[in-house]
Design an enzyme around this catalytic site. Structure first.
Site, short mmCIF file in Angstrom:
data_model
loop_
_atom_site.label_atom_id
_atom_site.label_comp_id
_atom_site.label_asym_id
_atom_site.label_seq_id
_atom_site.Cartn_x
_atom_site.Cartn_y
_atom_site.Cartn_z
N GLU A 134 30.01 24.74 -27.66
CA GLU A 134 30.79 24.29 -28.82
C GLU A 134 30.86 25.38 -29.89
O GLU A 134 29.86 26.01 -30.23
CB GLU A 134 30.14 23.03 -29.40
CG GLU A 134 30.85 22.45 -30.60
CD GLU A 134 30.10 21.27 -31.21
OE1 GLU A 134 30.73 20.50 -31.95
OE2 GLU A 134 28.89 21.13 -30.95
N CYS A 140 29.91 17.50 -27.97
CA CYS A 140 28.59 17.32 -28.57
C CYS A 140 28.27 15.86 -28.88
O CYS A 140 27.94 15.10 -28.00
CB CYS A 140 28.44 18.23 -29.78
SG CYS A 140 26.71 18.60 -30.20
N LYS A 170 37.45 16.09 -31.45
CA LYS A 170 36.16 15.38 -31.45
C LYS A 170 36.27 14.05 -32.17
O LYS A 170 36.70 13.97 -33.32
CB LYS A 170 35.10 16.27 -32.10
CG LYS A 170 33.67 15.75 -32.00
CD LYS A 170 32.71 16.83 -32.52
CE LYS A 170 31.25 16.43 -32.39
NZ LYS A 170 30.34 17.52 -32.81
#
Length: 296
Positions: free
Chosen positions: A42, A152, A115
């Protein structure tokens, strides 16, 4: 036909060109070893800037059409015949997103995933930098397989993995930046982190891959030591490749796509789902509207 996965584990400097060169070297190593879907950690262009809330870090965000890192790796993907999910900091008008650009093996951009779950805690103050993603969970038909991507913090949510599996993902990948917790540096979540994603693999009968960074990064008020431990899990959740906590590594694993598909079909997990009973998943408090009292 094979599903060939590669996970890159690396440390980052605060120099974009240095990080791009390091990532490219490791991608080339993974491709030479046979990987065709290769995952870089990331926000690999620099240090994990979310340790502190500093407005100058927001200037790192770039419109995707102006991002030279994306353009560079499009050329690398085409040359090596590999799929590259690229994690970058995106500026879209006045909105800022933590975004993956899915680059296919011919160098084309298939689309983006932004995200969805944004953490906010000491050392991981991402809500200061990112708006919640608006793309929904996505799966791409790439040259080398159908790929689902989370980023993540998304990896802690089973709903995200299930959504991608239902869309036909043959693998789910998670670019990651996770390590020590500034309030209690002795707390080590690495095995918990792995086990959660291993559960996604087993529950959805698809391989899962996570690529994490390594190294100690010092901010103004906080510092984090990233614990690596990148891995590839098979469709039962078993680890088939695992990196150490502090070394630069390339992990590679290969799966038979036909056998994976046969097992997903024969196991019955998707046949026996009861989505009409899962209404509580659509609420924050877990109360299905069907069970609510009048006026509640």
């Amino acid at each position: 036909m094979k599903l060939s996965l590669g996970a890159i584990q690396m440390h980052m400097s605060d120099d974009v060109a240095d990080n791009v060169a390091r990532a490219e070297r490791l991608v080339r190593e993974a491709a030479q070893r046979g990987a065709r879907i290769i995952l870089i950690p990331e926000l690999f262009e620099g240090h994990y800037f979310c340790k502190d809330q500093l407005p100058q870090h927001q200037q790192r965000a770039t419109p995707l059409d102006e991002n030279s890192t994306v353009a560079h790796f499009q050329n690398v993907a085409k040359e090596l015949n590999v799929v590259l999910p690229l994690s970058v900091y995106e500026r879209a008008g006045n909105a800022l997103f933590n975004t993956v650009v899915m680059v296919d093996a011919d160098g084309s951009r298939l689309g983006i995933y932004r995200k969805s779950h944004i953490p906010d805690g000491p050392g991981y103050t991402e809500k200061y930098y990112f708006s919640p993603g608006d793309t929904g969970f996505r799966v791409w038909e790439t040259k080398h397989g159908r790929v689902g991507v989370g980023i993540c913090w998304d990896q802690w949510f089973p709903e995200a993995a299930r959504a991608m599996a239902l869309q036909g993902a043959e693998c789910i990948v998670y670019p990651t930046a996770i390590g020590s917790e500034p309030p209690d540096p002795s707390w080590d979540s690495s095995k918990h982190w792995q086990r959660v994603m291993q559960g996604h693999a087993g529950a959805n009968l698809v391989p899962v891959m996570a690529a994490n960074r390594i190294g100690r990064e010092v901010g103004v008020a906080n510092e984090i030591t990233f614990y690596g431990s990148s891995f590839i899990a098979d469709n039962t959740g078993a680890l088939v490749a695992e990196a150490t906590r502090d070394a630069e590594e390339v992990l590679v694993a290969e799966f038979d796509r036909e056998k994976l598909a046969q097992l997903r079909s024969s196991w019955g997990l998707f046949r026996d789902r009861r989505p009409e009973l899962y209404g509580s998943l659509l609420t924050l408090d877990g109360k299905d509207s069907y069970f609510r009292s009048p006026g509640e």
